[in-house]
Design an enzyme around this catalytic site. Structure first.
Site: not given
Length: 245
Positions: A67, A136, A138, A143
């Site tokens: 990413d 979270n 991810h 996400e």
């Protein structure tokens, strides 16, 4: 999922590095995706040392982005590319023609996605991907709510991701989007590693391993992959109890 629990971060990093070494020794021209961030830095140190000892060679490997922050280039502090340059590519003398990375400064981000997807189609499948996990859940910048059938895509970053991002930069950045390999890339990868350490990751590790598999916790989707290994320290694994084998 195979779960490996180490005493501490250093042991976890060594175990993950040994897994990568074994993979590359089996397939010297492996296609590999490695994460930026702080979690894999110990693993990188072990890989560099192993290379110096001639226990592994990355000379034939190809490396692709996991990413990148939209708005940052490879020369920018905190970019995923800079992290990998400083802590992996440059110490190992990885040549530029072995690396295919997203350009977060590109004016054609969809073009960046298309180029990455074509590169993986041409040279893939991805042999090994190493992942950190966000608070979270991810994976990369996939996400909560990310589509299972997505390849490379641009994503609006979750509030949790934006809040945590400040640790990577010496001055405030207004970063709201990322570009990332998709969940479909991850699920099609032959060998998936997930690294997590520290008390702060214990809740999300529990949700990843023992929670319902759904797109609101992207890391839980790894339950559906046939070849996933988790590398955890004791603190990150502390909430798993006796419910793992």
């Amino acid at each position: 999922m195979k779960i490996n629990i180490a005493r501490n971060y250093e042991d976890m990093s060594r175990m993950a590095a040994e897994h990568i070494i074994n993979t590359v020794n089996r397939k010297p021209n492996a296609l590999i995706s490695l994460p930026g961030g702080s979690t894999p830095l110990g693993t990188f140190r072990y890989l560099i040392e192993a290379s110096k000892q001639n226990r592994v060679s990355f000379a034939q490997c190809r490396f692709i982005s996991l990413d990148e922050w939209v708005g940052l280039g490879g020369e920018d502090e905190g970019s995923c590319r800079m992290t990998l340059d400083l802590h992996f590519f440059e110490p190992l003398n990885i040549s530029e023609n072995q690396i295919h990375f997203y350009d977060g400064l590109s004016q054609d981000l969809m073009g960046e996605c298309d180029k990455m997807d074509f590169f993986i189609k041409e040279h893939g499948p991805i042999d090994l991907i190493a992942l950190g996990v966000g608070l979270n859940g991810h994976l990369g910048f996939n996400e909560p709510g990310s589509r299972m059938d997505a390849y490379s895509h641009v994503v609006e970053l979750d509030e949790v991701t934006r809040a945590v991002s400040v640790k990577y930069f010496s001055e405030q950045k207004n970063l709201n989007h990322g570009i990332t390999l998709g969940m479909k890339h991850i699920m099609e990868t032959i060998d998936v590693l997930l690294l997590a350490d520290g008390d702060k990751k214990a809740e999300i590790v529990k949700a990843t391993v023992l929670g319902e598999s759904n797109d609101q916790v992207p890391s839980s989707l790894l339950q559906r992959h046939g070849q996933v290994e988790l590398f955890l320290d004791e603190r990150a694994a502390s909430l798993l109890g006796n419910q793992i084998t």
